[in-house]
Design a protein around this motif. Structure first.
Motif, short mmCIF file in Angstrom:
data_model
loop_
_atom_site.label_atom_id
_atom_site.label_comp_id
_atom_site.label_asym_id
_atom_site.label_seq_id
_atom_site.Cartn_x
_atom_site.Cartn_y
_atom_site.Cartn_z
N VAL A 74 -16.15 1.58 20.61
CA VAL A 74 -15.25 2.05 21.67
C VAL A 74 -14.57 0.91 22.43
O VAL A 74 -13.65 1.15 23.20
N CYS A 124 -10.48 0.47 22.49
CA CYS A 124 -9.82 1.55 23.23
C CYS A 124 -10.12 1.46 24.72
O CYS A 124 -9.23 1.58 25.56
N VAL A 125 -11.37 1.22 25.05
CA VAL A 125 -11.78 1.17 26.46
C VAL A 125 -11.16 -0.03 27.16
O VAL A 125 -10.70 0.08 28.30
N ALA A 159 -13.81 8.23 24.10
CA ALA A 159 -13.94 7.24 23.02
C ALA A 159 -15.28 7.38 22.31
O ALA A 159 -15.36 7.24 21.09
N GLU A 215 -10.43 -6.08 19.10
CA GLU A 215 -10.14 -5.23 17.94
C GLU A 215 -10.21 -6.04 16.64
O GLU A 215 -10.74 -5.58 15.64
N ARG A 254 -8.35 -1.55 26.32
CA ARG A 254 -6.91 -1.30 26.44
C ARG A 254 -6.63 -0.36 27.63
O ARG A 254 -5.76 -0.61 28.45
N GLU A 255 -7.38 0.73 27.71
CA GLU A 255 -7.21 1.66 28.83
C GLU A 255 -7.66 1.02 30.13
O GLU A 255 -7.09 1.28 31.19
N ALA A 278 -7.93 -6.71 24.48
CA ALA A 278 -8.18 -5.57 23.59
C ALA A 278 -7.84 -5.92 22.15
O ALA A 278 -8.58 -5.58 21.22
N CYS A 323 -12.19 8.22 29.88
CA CYS A 323 -11.76 7.36 28.78
C CYS A 323 -12.95 6.95 27.91
O CYS A 323 -12.90 7.07 26.68
#
Length: 193
Positions: A115, A118-119, A84, A189, A121-122, A185, A80
């Protein structure tokens, strides 16, 4: 529940920190990229149950669930983070190199902020998955002072209502972890933009 939460946090935190570190290293130093790729593939291919049984013999029922969750989470989080990083804007990278921005500053002010949403959230999904892995390993290891150990005990005494209650508690805890990660996240963001 506290023992399971501590094991879950330990497995997630260790795998997250190492995945970010290894992915950044692989991204910035192409010579080690292939080695890390091979290492991650090997970890992804490990048979989880067999590893759990070996770890139970070596370290006991308290640590084995953490190690099993780490071995499953690390490859997922590494992939992940590395993916990213590949998506970071190339023009910004070139501009930072042209102005001679030190690598540490590039990491702190370019790569990590780019990143992070995204990181995170994952990562929230991975944290909920870590809970699932830890509880499963605790059930198999019959770990004392854990949700998995309580599930194993409830099964042994045919206490079906308690078993259902423990599954519901695990589900709610997993949803809370994932929900907290999604909220975090979104917050990150908004700050990055």
């Amino acid at each position: 529940m506290g023992g399971t939460a501590i094991r879950t946090f330990a497995a997630f935190f260790a795998s997250f920190v190492l995945a970010v570190g290894f992915a950044l290293t692989a991204y910035l130093v192409p010579m080690v990229r292939e080695f890390f790729g091979w290492l991650v593939s090997a970890m992804r291919s490990l048979p989880t149950l067999a590893v759990l049984l070996i770890l139970l013999l070596w370290w006991g029922a308290g640590f084995a669930p953490v190690a099993v969750a780490f071995l499953s989470l690390f490859p997922m989080l590494y992939t992940c983070v590395f993916t990213a990083l590949l998506g970071v804007d190339g023009e910004l990278i070139e501009m930072s190199k042209a102005y001679g921005v030190p690598v540490k500053r590039q990491i702190a002010q370019l790569y990590l902020p780019a990143v992070a949403p995204c990181v995170i959230r994952e990562g929230s999904g991975a944290a909920a998955f870590a809970l699932k892995l830890v509880i499963s390993a605790e059930v198999l290891a019959d770990t004392v002072k854990s949700l998995g150990g309580m599930m194993q005990e409830a099964k042994a005494y045919l206490d079906v209502p308690l078993l259902f209650a423990l599954v519901i508690v695990s589900l709610i805890l997993g949803l809370l972890i994932e929900g907290l990660g999604i909220w975090l996240a979104k917050t990150v963001e908004r700050r990055v933009k």
